[in-house]
Design a protein around this motif. Structure first.
Motif, PDB file in Angstrom:
ATOM      1  N   LEU A 229      46.129  28.166  29.219  1.00  0.00           N
ATOM      2  CA  LEU A 229      45.650  28.003  30.590  1.00  0.00           C
ATOM      3  C   LEU A 229      45.371  26.542  30.842  1.00  0.00           C
ATOM      4  O   LEU A 229      44.856  25.837  29.983  1.00  0.00           O
ATOM      5  CB  LEU A 229      44.351  28.785  30.794  1.00  0.00           C
ATOM      6  CG  LEU A 229      44.454  30.280  31.066  1.00  0.00           C
ATOM      7  CD1 LEU A 229      43.062  30.874  31.048  1.00  0.00           C
ATOM      8  CD2 LEU A 229      45.114  30.541  32.401  1.00  0.00           C
TER       9      LEU A 229
ATOM     10  N   TRP B 161      46.891  35.588  37.116  1.00  0.00           N
ATOM     11  CA  TRP B 161      48.271  35.396  36.679  1.00  0.00           C
ATOM     12  C   TRP B 161      48.373  35.170  35.163  1.00  0.00           C
ATOM     13  O   TRP B 161      49.469  35.066  34.627  1.00  0.00           O
ATOM     14  CB  TRP B 161      48.894  34.208  37.407  1.00  0.00           C
ATOM     15  CG  TRP B 161      48.279  32.882  37.067  1.00  0.00           C
ATOM     16  CD1 TRP B 161      48.649  32.050  36.039  1.00  0.00           C
ATOM     17  CD2 TRP B 161      47.191  32.241  37.723  1.00  0.00           C
ATOM     18  NE1 TRP B 161      47.851  30.934  36.019  1.00  0.00           N
ATOM     19  CE2 TRP B 161      46.945  31.014  37.048  1.00  0.00           C
ATOM     20  CE3 TRP B 161      46.397  32.567  38.817  1.00  0.00           C
ATOM     21  CZ2 TRP B 161      45.946  30.141  37.443  1.00  0.00           C
ATOM     22  CZ3 TRP B 161      45.404  31.678  39.204  1.00  0.00           C
ATOM     23  CH2 TRP B 161      45.178  30.485  38.524  1.00  0.00           C
ATOM     24  N   ASN B 162      47.256  35.075  34.475  1.00  0.00           N
ATOM     25  CA  ASN B 162      47.287  34.845  33.032  1.00  0.00           C
ATOM     26  C   ASN B 162      46.146  35.627  32.386  1.00  0.00           C
ATOM     27  O   ASN B 162      45.007  35.166  32.342  1.00  0.00           O
ATOM     28  CB  ASN B 162      47.141  33.355  32.722  1.00  0.00           C
ATOM     29  CG  ASN B 162      47.442  33.055  31.260  1.00  0.00           C
ATOM     30  OD1 ASN B 162      47.055  33.789  30.365  1.00  0.00           O
ATOM     31  ND2 ASN B 162      48.137  31.953  31.025  1.00  0.00           N
ATOM     32  N   ARG B 163      46.458  36.828  31.934  1.00  0.00           N
ATOM     33  CA  ARG B 163      45.476  37.723  31.329  1.00  0.00           C
ATOM     34  C   ARG B 163      45.872  37.944  29.868  1.00  0.00           C
ATOM     35  O   ARG B 163      46.706  38.796  29.560  1.00  0.00           O
ATOM     36  CB  ARG B 163      45.406  39.038  32.092  1.00  0.00           C
ATOM     37  CG  ARG B 163      44.943  38.877  33.546  1.00  0.00           C
ATOM     38  CD  ARG B 163      45.070  40.178  34.313  1.00  0.00           C
ATOM     39  NE  ARG B 163      44.315  41.240  33.664  1.00  0.00           N
ATOM     40  CZ  ARG B 163      44.463  42.530  33.940  1.00  0.00           C
ATOM     41  NH1 ARG B 163      45.359  42.919  34.850  1.00  0.00           N
ATOM     42  NH2 ARG B 163      43.745  43.425  33.314  1.00  0.00           N
ATOM     43  N   PRO B 164      45.311  37.164  28.958  1.00  0.00           N
ATOM     44  CA  PRO B 164      45.721  37.244  27.555  1.00  0.00           C
ATOM     45  C   PRO B 164      45.452  38.615  26.930  1.00  0.00           C
ATOM     46  O   PRO B 164      44.522  39.319  27.318  1.00  0.00           O
ATOM     47  CB  PRO B 164      44.857  36.180  26.869  1.00  0.00           C
ATOM     48  CG  PRO B 164      44.388  35.292  27.961  1.00  0.00           C
ATOM     49  CD  PRO B 164      44.278  36.151  29.176  1.00  0.00           C
TER      50      PRO B 164
ATOM     51  N   SER C 240      40.394  33.472  31.784  1.00  0.00           N
ATOM     52  CA  SER C 240      41.550  34.217  32.302  1.00  0.00           C
ATOM     53  C   SER C 240      41.659  34.018  33.804  1.00  0.00           C
ATOM     54  O   SER C 240      40.700  33.627  34.472  1.00  0.00           O
ATOM     55  CB  SER C 240      41.423  35.708  31.975  1.00  0.00           C
ATOM     56  OG  SER C 240      40.233  36.238  32.540  1.00  0.00           O
TER      57      SER C 240
ATOM     58  N   PHE D 189      49.340  27.962  39.000  1.00  0.00           N
ATOM     59  CA  PHE D 189      50.082  29.160  38.633  1.00  0.00           C
ATOM     60  C   PHE D 189      51.542  29.001  39.039  1.00  0.00           C
ATOM     61  O   PHE D 189      51.887  28.274  39.977  1.00  0.00           O
ATOM     62  CB  PHE D 189      49.488  30.394  39.315  1.00  0.00           C
ATOM     63  CG  PHE D 189      49.181  30.191  40.786  1.00  0.00           C
ATOM     64  CD1 PHE D 189      50.130  30.447  41.764  1.00  0.00           C
ATOM     65  CD2 PHE D 189      47.934  29.727  41.174  1.00  0.00           C
ATOM     66  CE1 PHE D 189      49.845  30.242  43.101  1.00  0.00           C
ATOM     67  CE2 PHE D 189      47.635  29.532  42.512  1.00  0.00           C
ATOM     68  CZ  PHE D 189      48.590  29.783  43.479  1.00  0.00           C
TER      69      PHE D 189
ATOM     70  N   SER E 264      47.687  34.568  23.661  1.00  0.00           N
ATOM     71  CA  SER E 264      47.797  34.218  25.081  1.00  0.00           C
ATOM     72  C   SER E 264      48.652  32.987  25.245  1.00  0.00           C
ATOM     73  O   SER E 264      48.902  32.240  24.304  1.00  0.00           O
ATOM     74  CB  SER E 264      46.416  33.941  25.683  1.00  0.00           C
ATOM     75  OG  SER E 264      45.907  32.713  25.213  1.00  0.00           O
ATOM     76  N   THR E 265      49.103  32.749  26.496  1.00  0.00           N
ATOM     77  CA  THR E 265      49.691  31.475  26.844  1.00  0.00           C
ATOM     78  C   THR E 265      48.576  30.543  27.253  1.00  0.00           C
ATOM     79  O   THR E 265      47.485  30.970  27.614  1.00  0.00           O
ATOM     80  CB  THR E 265      50.684  31.643  27.995  1.00  0.00           C
ATOM     81  OG1 THR E 265      49.995  32.241  29.101  1.00  0.00           O
ATOM     82  CG2 THR E 265      51.836  32.545  27.593  1.00  0.00           C
TER      83      THR E 265
ATOM     84  N   SER F 174      52.528  25.509  39.818  1.00  0.00           N
ATOM     85  CA  SER F 174      52.736  25.411  38.375  1.00  0.00           C
ATOM     86  C   SER F 174      52.539  24.003  37.846  1.00  0.00           C
ATOM     87  O   SER F 174      52.227  23.821  36.665  1.00  0.00           O
ATOM     88  CB  SER F 174      54.131  25.921  38.007  1.00  0.00           C
ATOM     89  OG  SER F 174      55.137  25.282  38.774  1.00  0.00           O
TER      90      SER F 174
END
Length: 498
Positions: free
Chosen positions: A14, A456-459, A453, A330, A11-12, A324
């Motif tokens: 969080l 916008w960020n779902r590993p 999660s 995000f 993942s990226t 961001s």
């Protein structure tokens, strides 16, 4: 083999999301709420009733399509705060534009002060402002100031009513954009000269928001102006008696931005801004009431229209599309998030993501927030809530979460030496950050895995199970938010490598 030993997650990173500690938010599950056929600009709460004002002609039940099941309500409606049911209190606000832009309850709840652009409150002539007696739902006879133009902001203490907007005279005397009166309409000496415009598309100055700290004898105003008894930009702190400038908030609001909303909790104050053009300030900021010191300022883009502090959380209505550089935020992906919850302590965006659409009119989405006991009422120009048709009004309570996360698609592949690797993409939930993934082998519980999660960020996630070489097994997965459990996905049959 333990889950910790065999879990692999790609993942990226969080940003912190208060997944395991910190502030508790409301649920993201909307309660059944009556709707309007137009825009809700303002709301107020008193004595178990939520009062709603705006530009509309009817209200209709939850789930009713436009034009069906409606009750006539001309720019004003009242609802039981607990049940959400409409009440018969329904004076019409008409003439001179016929819209309500501001509402505020008196501290004792006996009156709702109303401002906007109208010439009549029910059958009584009024000049852009009126007061409703909450006992009996009658228009007050002694609140009838003559205000030369639209009122967009109201705040009230025990003995003073502050109004702001685009007017130039009150009671026939010069008052540029801000004035203070007694509840009997007596104009007070409080006087501030508001001038200039902080935004390029509207050269007229105006006051959009007021929040009063009577214990400090201070009034904070926001809007589109470049001077309030001195050189300031869009935000000023005033002496509550004289109107003299006491806080200039230098550097808070950059050129081409205006303050649209203000609120305070007795210790701090909070604002939301709307910018015009690229690289402007569109987000929220927090400051200390006592000395005007800035506590934090986020960098989200997407014009903020309403803020409300509650339980250590700042709720807001906007159309945020790029957070961001804000903790927990995000990047700009074309998606607009219209409701946000942030930590009052440090601005971190918390995992609370109910959403509306842009809606009609100016296509901004939410316009007003009010808290009725432990329920957040949201008004605006939206026509959907959480992707379901719902116009103008919605509610979110501090109760038990009732919606389970969506279950992800599970895939499996054989690996060498008697191993089976399962793969899936993390789910997300509207009001929880960390989710638990329960894995079953041949119908029996095998293990659980936790993962933070956001939508916008779902590993990508994986789990490797060690079994007998050549053995075939059936796997399924479900997701829990700690209260609700999804249905299971699967089973998928996989044969281990020899």
């Amino acid at each position: 083999m333990s889950a910790a030993a065999v879990l692999g997650i790609a993942s990226t990173a969080l940003s912190p999301g208060r997944a395991t500690a910190g502030e508790s938010t409301l649920t993201a599950d909307p309660l059944g709420t009556w709707q309007t056929d137009g825009t809700v600009w303002a709301m107020a709460y008193a004595k178990g009733i939520v009062y709603v004002g705006g530009t509309f002609s009817h209200i209709r039940p939850p789930g009713a399509a436009p034009g069906t099941g409606g009750l006539a309500r001309t720019n004003f409606a009242a609802f039981d705060a607990k049940t959400g049911e409409p009440l018969p209190c329904a004076p019409a606000f008409t003439g001179a534009g016929g819209t309500i832009r501001a509402m505020k309850a008196s501290p004792d709840g006996s009156r709702i002060y109303i401002g906007g652009s109208f010439g009549k409150a029910d059958s009584v002539g009024r000049s852009n402002t009126a007061a409703l007696n909450t006992d009996g739902c009658t228009i007050s006879g002694d609140w009838k100031p003559r205000v030369s133009s639209t009122i967009r902001a109201i705040d009230v203490t025990a003995d003073t009513v502050y109004i702001g907007g685009g007017f130039s005279t009150v009671q026939g005397q010069t008052r540029t954009r801000i004035a203070a009166l007694r509840p009997n309409s007596e104009l007070l000496p409080f006087n501030t000269t508001i001038s200039g415009s902080s935004v390029p598309i509207d050269t007229t100055s105006g006051v959009n928001a007021i929040t009063v700290a009577p214990q400090l004898n201070k009034v904070i105003i926001g809007g589109r102006f470049t001077s309030a008894n001195g050189s300031v930009n869009a935000l000023a702190g005033l002496d509550a008696t004289t109107g003299a400038l006491v806080d200039s908030f230098a550097g808070w609001i950059p050129p081409a931005s205006a303050v649209k909303t203000l609120a305070n909790d007795g210790t701090n104050f909070y604002l939301g801004a709307e910018g015009y053009g690229g690289g402007v300030f569109d987000g929220r900021a927090a400051g200390r009431l006592s000395d005007g010191a800035q506590l934090w300022k986020d960098t989200c883009l997407g014009a903020t229209q309403a803020v409300l502090p509650y339980g250590g959380v700042l709720y807001s209505g906007s159309h945020a599309h790029d957070c961001s550089n804000t903790p927990g935020g995000f990047a700009d992906s074309g998606n607009r998030q219209h409701l946000l919850a942030q930590s009052i302590s440090d601005s971190t965006i918390l995992p609370w993501f109910p959403d509306t659409n842009d809606g009609n009119g100016e296509r901004i989405g939410p316009r007003a927030l009010t808290m009725a006991d432990d329920t957040l009422w949201v008004g605006g120009e939206f026509t959907t809530v959480n992707d379901t048709p719902q116009q103008g009004l919605t509610r979110f309570a501090a109760g038990t979460d009732t919606k389970a996360p969506q279950v992800p698609v599970l895939n499996g592949a054989s690996s060498p030496q008697g191993q089976i690797t399962l793969n899936w993409k993390a789910a997300w939930d509207r009001d929880n950050g960390v989710l638990t993934y329960n894995i079953y082998r041949d119908g029996k519980y095998l293990t659980s895995v936790n993962q933070d999660s956001r939508y916008w960020n779902r590993p990508n996630m994986s789990y490797t199970d060690t079994v007998q070489p050549g053995a075939q097994h059936r796997y399924s997965i479900e997701v829990s938010d700690g209260t609700n459990v999804s249905g299971r996905n699967g089973p998928v049959s996989v044969t281990a490598g020899n």
